[in-house]
Design a protein around this motif. Structure first.
Motif, PDB file in Angstrom:
ATOM      1  N   ILE A 225       5.946  64.409 -71.399  1.00 26.68           N
ATOM      2  CA  ILE A 225       6.149  65.428 -70.368  1.00 26.68           C
ATOM      3  C   ILE A 225       4.883  65.553 -69.529  1.00 26.68           C
ATOM      4  CG2 ILE A 225       6.635  67.864 -69.904  1.00 26.68           C
ATOM      5  CD1 ILE A 225       8.061  67.953 -72.639  1.00 26.68           C
ATOM      6  N   THR A 226       5.039  65.518 -68.221  1.00 31.33           N
ATOM      7  CA  THR A 226       3.938  65.753 -67.286  1.00 31.33           C
ATOM      8  C   THR A 226       4.020  67.199 -66.810  1.00 31.33           C
ATOM      9  OG1 THR A 226       3.989  63.449 -66.548  1.00 31.33           O
ATOM     10  CG2 THR A 226       2.877  65.042 -65.109  1.00 31.33           C
ATOM     11  N   TYR A 227       2.884  67.884 -66.832  1.00 35.12           N
ATOM     12  CA  TYR A 227       2.844  69.295 -66.450  1.00 35.12           C
ATOM     13  C   TYR A 227       2.190  69.454 -65.074  1.00 35.12           C
ATOM     14  CZ  TYR A 227       4.112  70.261 -71.274  1.00 35.12           C
ATOM     15  OH  TYR A 227       4.785  70.312 -72.477  1.00 35.12           O
ATOM     16  N   LEU A 228       2.827  70.258 -64.225  1.00 35.35           N
ATOM     17  CA  LEU A 228       2.325  70.554 -62.877  1.00 35.35           C
ATOM     18  C   LEU A 228       2.261  72.069 -62.699  1.00 35.35           C
ATOM     19  CD1 LEU A 228       4.744  68.228 -60.819  1.00 35.35           C
ATOM     20  CD2 LEU A 228       2.611  67.551 -61.930  1.00 35.35           C
ATOM     21  N   ALA A 229       1.263  72.543 -61.945  1.00 31.62           N
ATOM     22  CA  ALA A 229       1.163  73.992 -61.713  1.00 31.62           C
ATOM     23  C   ALA A 229       0.472  74.267 -60.382  1.00 31.62           C
ATOM     24  CB  ALA A 229       0.384  74.667 -62.844  1.00 31.62           C
ATOM     25  N   ASN A 230       0.920  75.319 -59.693  1.00 29.39           N
ATOM     26  CA  ASN A 230       0.311  75.688 -58.398  1.00 29.39           C
ATOM     27  C   ASN A 230      -0.854  76.659 -58.626  1.00 29.39           C
ATOM     28  OD1 ASN A 230       2.259  77.733 -59.119  1.00 29.39           O
ATOM     29  ND2 ASN A 230       2.251  78.481 -57.002  1.00 29.39           N
ATOM     30  N   LEU A 231      -1.954  76.119 -59.132  1.00 29.69           N
ATOM     31  CA  LEU A 231      -3.107  76.940 -59.496  1.00 29.69           C
ATOM     32  C   LEU A 231      -4.389  76.487 -58.793  1.00 29.69           C
ATOM     33  CD1 LEU A 231      -2.388  77.328 -63.328  1.00 29.69           C
ATOM     34  CD2 LEU A 231      -2.150  79.098 -61.562  1.00 29.69           C
ATOM     35  N   GLU A 232      -4.250  75.894 -57.624  1.00 32.83           N
ATOM     36  CA  GLU A 232      -5.440  75.509 -56.866  1.00 32.83           C
ATOM     37  C   GLU A 232      -6.165  76.759 -56.365  1.00 32.83           C
ATOM     38  OE1 GLU A 232      -5.125  72.284 -54.058  1.00 32.83           O
ATOM     39  OE2 GLU A 232      -3.368  71.474 -55.090  1.00 32.83           O
ATOM     40  N   ASP A 233      -7.450  76.600 -56.090  1.00 28.92           N
ATOM     41  CA  ASP A 233      -8.341  77.717 -55.778  1.00 28.92           C
ATOM     42  C   ASP A 233      -8.317  78.044 -54.282  1.00 28.92           C
ATOM     43  OD1 ASP A 233     -10.282  79.681 -55.921  1.00 28.92           O
ATOM     44  OD2 ASP A 233     -11.949  78.263 -55.884  1.00 28.92           O
ATOM     45  N   ARG A 234      -7.272  78.732 -53.844  1.00 21.24           N
ATOM     46  CA  ARG A 234      -7.164  79.193 -52.455  1.00 21.24           C
ATOM     47  C   ARG A 234      -6.454  80.540 -52.436  1.00 21.24           C
ATOM     48  NH1 ARG A 234      -6.081  73.844 -51.846  1.00 21.24           N
ATOM     49  NH2 ARG A 234      -3.826  74.098 -51.954  1.00 21.24           N
ATOM     50  N   GLY A 235      -6.721  81.340 -51.389  1.00 25.07           N
ATOM     51  CA  GLY A 235      -5.997  82.585 -51.217  1.00 25.07           C
ATOM     52  C   GLY A 235      -6.882  83.811 -51.163  1.00 25.07           C
ATOM     53  N   LEU A 236      -6.256  84.971 -51.218  1.00 27.27           N
ATOM     54  CA  LEU A 236      -6.970  86.240 -51.205  1.00 27.27           C
ATOM     55  C   LEU A 236      -7.702  86.431 -52.533  1.00 27.27           C
ATOM     56  CD1 LEU A 236      -4.304  88.525 -49.475  1.00 27.27           C
ATOM     57  CD2 LEU A 236      -6.142  87.180 -48.425  1.00 27.27           C
ATOM     58  N   PRO A 237      -8.680  87.346 -52.571  1.00 33.88           N
ATOM     59  CA  PRO A 237      -9.551  87.451 -53.752  1.00 33.88           C
ATOM     60  C   PRO A 237      -8.818  87.541 -55.090  1.00 33.88           C
ATOM     61  CG  PRO A 237     -10.449  88.773 -51.985  1.00 33.88           C
ATOM     62  CD  PRO A 237      -9.125  88.256 -51.486  1.00 33.88           C
ATOM     63  N   LYS A 238      -7.865  88.456 -55.209  1.00 33.10           N
ATOM     64  CA  LYS A 238      -7.184  88.604 -56.496  1.00 33.10           C
ATOM     65  C   LYS A 238      -6.366  87.370 -56.848  1.00 33.10           C
ATOM     66  CE  LYS A 238      -4.137  91.526 -59.245  1.00 33.10           C
ATOM     67  NZ  LYS A 238      -3.349  90.382 -59.777  1.00 33.10           N
ATOM     68  N   VAL A 239      -5.753  86.746 -55.861  1.00 37.47           N
ATOM     69  CA  VAL A 239      -4.936  85.563 -56.100  1.00 37.47           C
ATOM     70  C   VAL A 239      -5.783  84.440 -56.691  1.00 37.47           C
ATOM     71  CG1 VAL A 239      -3.513  83.796 -54.978  1.00 37.47           C
ATOM     72  CG2 VAL A 239      -3.287  86.194 -54.297  1.00 37.47           C
TER      73      VAL A 239
END
Length: 354
Positions: A225-239
């Protein structure tokens, strides 16, 4: 689109956006009951929400003075770093000048006025009504404002095309039984089928959706199983802070996902996720968070398991060809105010398979 089912409020969207900008105190300029539930939930997330408690007298003579008093009280009592004054339907109808009240209050805390009400069909109007004065105040850059505007538009587009806003009314559903779907998912992994597990989640909901990927890994640690996630370091401070915590938590639990997109890019992320799925050519896919962001053409020939937190998203996902559709009920209240990954129902069921 003319909706006959309740839709998210632009006032509530403004409050959540203020939180993401690092606002310590939000002041709702309106009746005490306006957005009550969400105001209480946001207080669990560390932002104090006050109200000017406008009543019939202020409806006639105006609420300028009460707002001045609450602004001064907020600064004296809480010593906040940032304040947002958020309008309501009452403030709009009686023509309140929020900027004037901020000026007359004489507060030194950086404060923005959010001129908003609930009369917008799309809740992103509340987000933009908050981001625009934040950019004018220098809290975010003009480039970030334009980035946010783009991704809000893409999120709306996905909802209109394949989401809960794709028709005037959608019957809510609890989806498929989780233990039956989990059993099938584990069977596929045990048989040697190749899989992909994707989290494409919206903001803090990822604190629970991440657990479903971890649950699959816990149940099937040696599966292909390959795992993918939208956790790149961009956005507003809390995000950005949330993404960093969730990624660290996943890695601690043995899941080191490929990163595709950021937590506020879920609406625009579907094609990139779809292209990666096409490259991997899996036999099955688990997609959690906003699974309908992935265009259906990428899922042809794949046995798809999807998990959403929207009961009105079940039917559209089934129409897209997702064979197993599940709902994490009450996910949003369970992820407000948390700072570490929260166990999900489906993740717990997956782990129980062993």
């Amino acid at each position: 689109m003319q909706y006959i089912q309740p839709r998210p409020s632009s006032i509530v969207a403004a409050l959540y956006t203020a939180r993401d900008l690092g606002v310590d105190v939000a002041i709702l300029h309106g009746p005490s009951g306006c957005s009550f539930k969400h105001a209480r939930l946001l207080e669990e997330d560390g932002m104090r929400v006050l109200t000017t408690s406008l009543a019939d007298n202020e409806f006639i003579f105006g609420g300028h003075d009460p707002l001045v008093r609450v602004l001064r009280h907020a600064e004296e009592e809480f010593s906040p770093h940032r304040i947002a004054v958020v309008g309501t339907c009452v403030a709009m109808i009686i023509g309140e000048d929020l900027e004037s009240a901020i000026h007359d209050a004489g507060v030194t805390t950086p404060t923005i006025a959010v001129d908003i009400h609930a009369g917008f069909r799309e809740n992103i109007d509340g987000v933009l009504a908050t981001l625009e004065p934040a950019a004018a105040a220098g809290w975010i850059s003009d480039d970030e404002l334009e980035r946010q505007r783009y991704h809000l538009g893409k999120a709306n587009e996905v909802e209109r095309l394949r989401g809960a806003a794709s028709r005037s009314y959608i019957e809510p559903s609890r989806g498929d039984l989780k233990h039956i779907a989990a059993k099938r998912l584990v069977e596929l992994a045990d048989e040697g089928a190749r899989g992909v597990a994707v989290m494409n989640a919206k903001k803090e909901t990822a604190y629970m959706f991440a657990d479903e990927l971890i649950g699959l890994h816990d149940a099937c640690p040696d599966a292909a199983i390959t795992y993918l996630a939208n956790l790149e370091d961009r956005g507003l401070p809390k995000v950005r802070e949330d993404a960093a915590r969730i990624l660290a938590g996943m890695r601690e639990r043995g899941v080191d996902p490929e990163l595709i997109g950021a937590l506020d890019e879920y609406g625009a992320n579907g094609t990139a996720v779809g292209e990666r799925i096409r490259e991997l050519a899996p036999d099955f896919a688990l997609i959690v968070g906003v699974p309908h962001a992935v265009p259906p053409e990428y899922m042809k020939g794949i046995e798809c398991f999807s998990v959403t937190n929207g009961p009105r998203q079940v039917e559209p996902l089934r129409e897209m060809g997702h064979r197993h559709v599940m709902v994490e009920i009450d996910l949003h209240p369970k992820t407000l105010g948390v700072r570490e990954i929260v166990e999900s129902e489906f993740g717990a069921v997956l782990r129980s398979m062993r």
